[in-house]
Motif scaffolding. Structure first.
Motif, short mmCIF file in Angstrom:
data_model
loop_
_atom_site.label_atom_id
_atom_site.label_comp_id
_atom_site.label_asym_id
_atom_site.label_seq_id
_atom_site.Cartn_x
_atom_site.Cartn_y
_atom_site.Cartn_z
N ASN A 196 1.82 -12.46 -48.58
CA ASN A 196 2.82 -13.50 -48.30
C ASN A 196 3.84 -13.62 -49.42
O ASN A 196 4.61 -14.58 -49.47
N LYS A 197 3.78 -12.67 -50.36
CA LYS A 197 4.73 -12.60 -51.48
C LYS A 197 4.52 -13.73 -52.48
O LYS A 197 5.44 -14.15 -53.18
N GLU A 198 3.28 -14.22 -52.59
CA GLU A 198 2.94 -15.27 -53.54
C GLU A 198 2.13 -14.70 -54.70
O GLU A 198 1.24 -13.87 -54.49
N LEU A 199 2.45 -15.14 -55.90
CA LEU A 199 1.71 -14.69 -57.09
C LEU A 199 0.32 -15.32 -57.08
O LEU A 199 0.17 -16.54 -57.02
N ILE A 200 -0.73 -14.47 -57.14
CA ILE A 200 -2.10 -15.00 -57.15
C ILE A 200 -2.89 -14.50 -58.37
O ILE A 200 -4.04 -14.91 -58.55
N GLY A 201 -2.29 -13.66 -59.19
CA GLY A 201 -3.02 -13.19 -60.36
C GLY A 201 -2.13 -12.47 -61.35
O GLY A 201 -0.97 -12.14 -61.05
N ILE A 202 -2.67 -12.24 -62.54
CA ILE A 202 -1.96 -11.57 -63.62
C ILE A 202 -2.88 -10.49 -64.18
O ILE A 202 -3.99 -10.80 -64.64
N THR A 203 -2.47 -9.24 -64.11
CA THR A 203 -3.29 -8.16 -64.63
C THR A 203 -3.58 -8.37 -66.10
O THR A 203 -2.68 -8.56 -66.90
N SER A 204 -4.88 -8.33 -66.46
CA SER A 204 -5.26 -8.69 -67.82
C SER A 204 -5.95 -7.55 -68.57
O SER A 204 -5.66 -7.31 -69.73
N SER A 205 -6.87 -6.85 -67.92
CA SER A 205 -7.62 -5.81 -68.63
C SER A 205 -8.28 -4.88 -67.64
O SER A 205 -8.37 -5.17 -66.45
N ILE A 206 -8.75 -3.76 -68.15
CA ILE A 206 -9.49 -2.78 -67.35
C ILE A 206 -10.94 -2.85 -67.76
O ILE A 206 -11.28 -2.63 -68.92
N ILE A 207 -11.82 -3.20 -66.82
CA ILE A 207 -13.25 -3.29 -67.13
C ILE A 207 -13.83 -1.89 -67.31
O ILE A 207 -14.57 -1.59 -68.23
N THR A 208 -13.49 -1.00 -66.39
CA THR A 208 -13.95 0.37 -66.49
C THR A 208 -12.98 1.29 -65.78
O THR A 208 -12.50 0.96 -64.70
#
Length: 222
Positions: A196-208
């Motif tokens: 729906n073109k809504e921001l729901i998260g911010i990329t923070s880190s790579i777990i693996t």
């Protein structure tokens, strides 16, 4: 610099409403909200440390990214920040930050034109509704390996798992975790959207890297 589009599905289908949304059309709209953040800590003319990451526009002169994009050894914070939005460049400075949630607000020099003259600010969604919204795919835009506005499809793996925060070692049930997509070095701070073109998260880190499991900060905590 070239952009990339990774593992694209043709539609963002909604299993609840039956709605079909063309992914390419959605990405074309959303990419104008994503930026590249270049940060440097300069000690002298001879000594300068630099890094780059991703971010997104929240108003005419403000961008959000991860705090760790702006942090260098000995917890030194960037004293030189450049925002790249398409072919435009904006000098900026760190305005405020939240170490617990690894977030930073960057203020563009007000003597420059508003970044929203060409590009656009994000619309915030509610990340608490993510596993009941009917969408199977989520959309990420970032700058992996220096490739601005790279577009990726992500799938939700799980949410609200307890992982130690990168910031201070505490545990907070505040994360979403996605699989797939080009989430690698340079992606930190990039926006994650629903269809729906809504921001729901911010990329923070790579777990693996082996299974491409990516940790994403929620836009709504709790």
């Amino acid at each position: 610099m070239a952009t990339a589009k990774i593992a694209m599905a043709s539609d963002c289908s909604n299993s609840i409403t039956g709605q079909q949304i063309n992914t390419d059309r959605v990405f074309k709209e959303l990419e104008k909200s994503a930026v590249t953040v270049k940060a440097c800590y300069t000690e002298s003319k001879e000594k300068e440390n630099c890094s780059s990451g991703s971010g997104f526009i929240v108003d005419d002169y403000k961008v959000i990214t991860n705090l760790h994009v702006l942090k260098f050894s000995n917890n030194k914070l960037a004293n030189k920040i450049l925002i790249l939005a398409g072919k435009r460049r904006f000098w900026a400075k760190l305005e405020r930050y939240d170490q617990r949630h690894d977030l930073a607000g960057i203020r563009i020099n007000p003597e420059q034109e508003p970044i929203t003259n060409v590009d656009k600010k994000v619309t915030f969604g509610n990340s608490n509704l993510i596993d009941g919204d009917g969408f199977d795919n989520y959309l990420s835009i970032s700058t992996p390996l220096g490739m601005p506005r790279t577009k990726s499809i992500l799938k939700l793996a799980f949410k609200n798992r307890l992982f130690r925060s990168m910031s201070d070692g505490s545990k907070y049930p505040r994360h979403l975790h996605f699989t797939g997509g080009a989430i690698i070095d340079g992606s930190s701070g990039g926006p994650v959207f629903n269809c729906n073109k809504e921001l729901i998260g911010i990329t923070s880190s790579i777990i693996t890297r082996k299974v491409s499991l990516t940790e994403t900060l929620k836009t709504k905590q709790g």
